[in-house]
Write an enzyme that holds these catalytic residues in place. Sequence first.
Site, PDB file in Angstrom:
ATOM      1  N   HIS A   1       7.626  -5.049   2.834  1.00 18.56           N
ATOM      2  CA  HIS A   1       6.962  -6.345   2.654  1.00 18.56           C
ATOM      3  C   HIS A   1       7.925  -7.485   3.009  1.00 18.56           C
ATOM      4  O   HIS A   1       7.560  -8.443   3.678  1.00 18.56           O
ATOM      5  CB  HIS A   1       6.548  -6.558   1.190  1.00 18.56           C
ATOM      6  CG  HIS A   1       5.506  -5.621   0.662  1.00 18.56           C
ATOM      7  ND1 HIS A   1       5.658  -4.928  -0.513  1.00 18.56           N
ATOM      8  CD2 HIS A   1       4.281  -5.289   1.134  1.00 18.56           C
ATOM      9  CE1 HIS A   1       4.578  -4.220  -0.749  1.00 18.56           C
ATOM     10  NE2 HIS A   1       3.719  -4.409   0.232  1.00 18.56           N
TER      11      HIS A   1
ATOM     12  N   LYS B   1      -6.522  -0.015  -7.312  1.00 23.03           N
ATOM     13  CA  LYS B   1      -5.228   0.470  -7.806  1.00 23.03           C
ATOM     14  C   LYS B   1      -4.970  -0.023  -9.231  1.00 23.03           C
ATOM     15  O   LYS B   1      -5.333  -1.158  -9.563  1.00 23.03           O
ATOM     16  CB  LYS B   1      -4.082  -0.045  -6.917  1.00 23.03           C
ATOM     17  CG  LYS B   1      -4.155   0.382  -5.445  1.00 23.03           C
ATOM     18  CD  LYS B   1      -3.053  -0.318  -4.643  1.00 23.03           C
ATOM     19  CE  LYS B   1      -3.096   0.005  -3.161  1.00 23.03           C
ATOM     20  NZ  LYS B   1      -2.178  -0.840  -2.380  1.00 23.03           N
TER      21      LYS B   1
ATOM     22  N   ARG C   1       1.393  -0.106   9.076  1.00 24.38           N
ATOM     23  CA  ARG C   1       2.427   0.934   9.164  1.00 24.38           C
ATOM     24  C   ARG C   1       2.013   2.092  10.055  1.00 24.38           C
ATOM     25  O   ARG C   1       2.836   2.695  10.715  1.00 24.38           O
ATOM     26  CB  ARG C   1       2.745   1.479   7.766  1.00 24.38           C
ATOM     27  CG  ARG C   1       3.487   0.515   6.897  1.00 24.38           C
ATOM     28  CD  ARG C   1       3.391   0.889   5.447  1.00 24.38           C
ATOM     29  NE  ARG C   1       2.021   0.690   4.974  1.00 24.38           N
ATOM     30  CZ  ARG C   1       1.637   0.789   3.720  1.00 24.38           C
ATOM     31  NH1 ARG C   1       2.507   1.137   2.793  1.00 24.38           N
ATOM     32  NH2 ARG C   1       0.383   0.583   3.375  1.00 24.38           N
TER      33      ARG C   1
ATOM     34  N   SER D   1       4.661   0.833  -1.941  1.00 27.62           N
ATOM     35  CA  SER D   1       4.952   0.608  -3.363  1.00 27.62           C
ATOM     36  C   SER D   1       4.653   1.884  -4.155  1.00 27.62           C
ATOM     37  O   SER D   1       5.402   2.260  -5.060  1.00 27.62           O
ATOM     38  CB  SER D   1       4.116  -0.546  -3.909  1.00 27.62           C
ATOM     39  OG  SER D   1       4.364  -1.720  -3.176  1.00 27.62           O
TER      40      SER D   1
HETATM   41  P1  ADP Z   1      -2.806  -4.142  -0.809  1.00 29.15           P
HETATM   42  O1  ADP Z   1      -3.056  -3.514  -2.141  1.00 29.15           O
HETATM   43  O2  ADP Z   1      -3.567  -5.399  -0.578  1.00 29.15           O
HETATM   44  O3  ADP Z   1      -2.873  -3.189   0.349  1.00 29.15           O
HETATM   45  P2  ADP Z   1       0.090  -3.989  -0.621  1.00 29.15           P
HETATM   46  O4  ADP Z   1       1.050  -4.685  -1.525  1.00 29.15           O
HETATM   47  O5  ADP Z   1       0.028  -2.524  -0.698  1.00 29.15           O
HETATM   48  O6  ADP Z   1      -1.305  -4.676  -0.919  1.00 29.15           O
HETATM   49  O7  ADP Z   1       0.372  -4.412   0.876  1.00 29.15           O
HETATM   50  C1  ADP Z   1       0.284  -5.757   1.307  1.00 29.15           C
HETATM   51  C2  ADP Z   1       0.348  -5.793   2.820  1.00 29.15           C
HETATM   52  O8  ADP Z   1       1.651  -5.340   3.237  1.00 29.15           O
HETATM   53  C3  ADP Z   1      -0.637  -4.869   3.522  1.00 29.15           C
HETATM   54  O9  ADP Z   1      -1.051  -5.490   4.728  1.00 29.15           O
HETATM   55  C4  ADP Z   1       0.154  -3.632   3.819  1.00 29.15           C
HETATM   56  O10 ADP Z   1      -0.347  -2.935   4.949  1.00 29.15           O
HETATM   57  C5  ADP Z   1       1.514  -4.258   4.121  1.00 29.15           C
HETATM   58  N1  ADP Z   1       2.614  -3.332   3.883  1.00 29.15           N
HETATM   59  C6  ADP Z   1       2.801  -2.495   2.848  1.00 29.15           C
HETATM   60  N2  ADP Z   1       3.948  -1.805   2.976  1.00 29.15           N
HETATM   61  C7  ADP Z   1       4.503  -2.211   4.137  1.00 29.15           C
HETATM   62  C8  ADP Z   1       5.679  -1.848   4.861  1.00 29.15           C
HETATM   63  N3  ADP Z   1       6.508  -0.899   4.413  1.00 29.15           N
HETATM   64  N4  ADP Z   1       5.939  -2.480   6.034  1.00 29.15           N
HETATM   65  C9  ADP Z   1       5.095  -3.419   6.508  1.00 29.15           C
HETATM   66  N5  ADP Z   1       3.946  -3.788   5.900  1.00 29.15           N
HETATM   67  C10 ADP Z   1       3.657  -3.198   4.718  1.00 29.15           C
END
Ligand code: ADP
Length: 161
Positions: A16, A40, A90, A128
């Site tokens: 992120h 989630k 990803r 996460s």
């Molecule tokens: P959500 O529950 O809305 O998917 P996340 O916190 O899991 O929220 O992810 C937020 C955004 O960051 C999403 O667009 C997800 O695809 C992206 N994301 C999550 N992990 C990574 C990563 N390792 N690298 C790049 N983008 C990521």
Amino acid sequence: MKALFPGSFDPLTKGHLNIIKRATAMFDEVIVGVMTNTTKTPLFSLEERKRLIQETVKGYTNVSVIGVQKGLTVDLARQVNADVILRGIRDIQDCEFEKQIAIINRQLDNQIETLLMVAAPQYSAVSSTIIKEISRFGGDISQFVPPLIANAIREKINEKN
Ligand code: ADP
């Protein structure tokens, strides 16, 4: 131009953070929107997730963090005057999922564009969920999350056990 980077961030990972960092070079302002993903169950409360991001990004002058308990991403984008909704992809699954959301969001509000940024290869397997799983079983998560967040995860998991 102003970008909204929405997500559940439970908690923020280096993946992120890499997206945030790259966005700060592209946009005048980047707003990280900490939201609720109804599919989630979060480990951290909305306030905790927000505070952890604030601490981590405090060196960036053009990043701010907001938390919203409920509501649509397009509504939040409109409220904060964002031009773009930024999301990370990803793999092919993210790609399909994010494409669908982007199309729907455009149908809900055609003034707001979605920008999909490809994950940095070193973080393209980082989520996460997987970080929490590694930590639960005593694994070292320091290469995947900032130190402050690694500590917070360890504390939270000990608290819950
Ligand atoms: P959500 O529950 O809305 O998917 P996340 O916190 O899991 O929220 O992810 C937020 C955004 O960051 C999403 O667009 C997800 O695809 C992206 N994301 C999550 N992990 C990574 C990563 N390792 N690298 C790049 N983008 C990521």
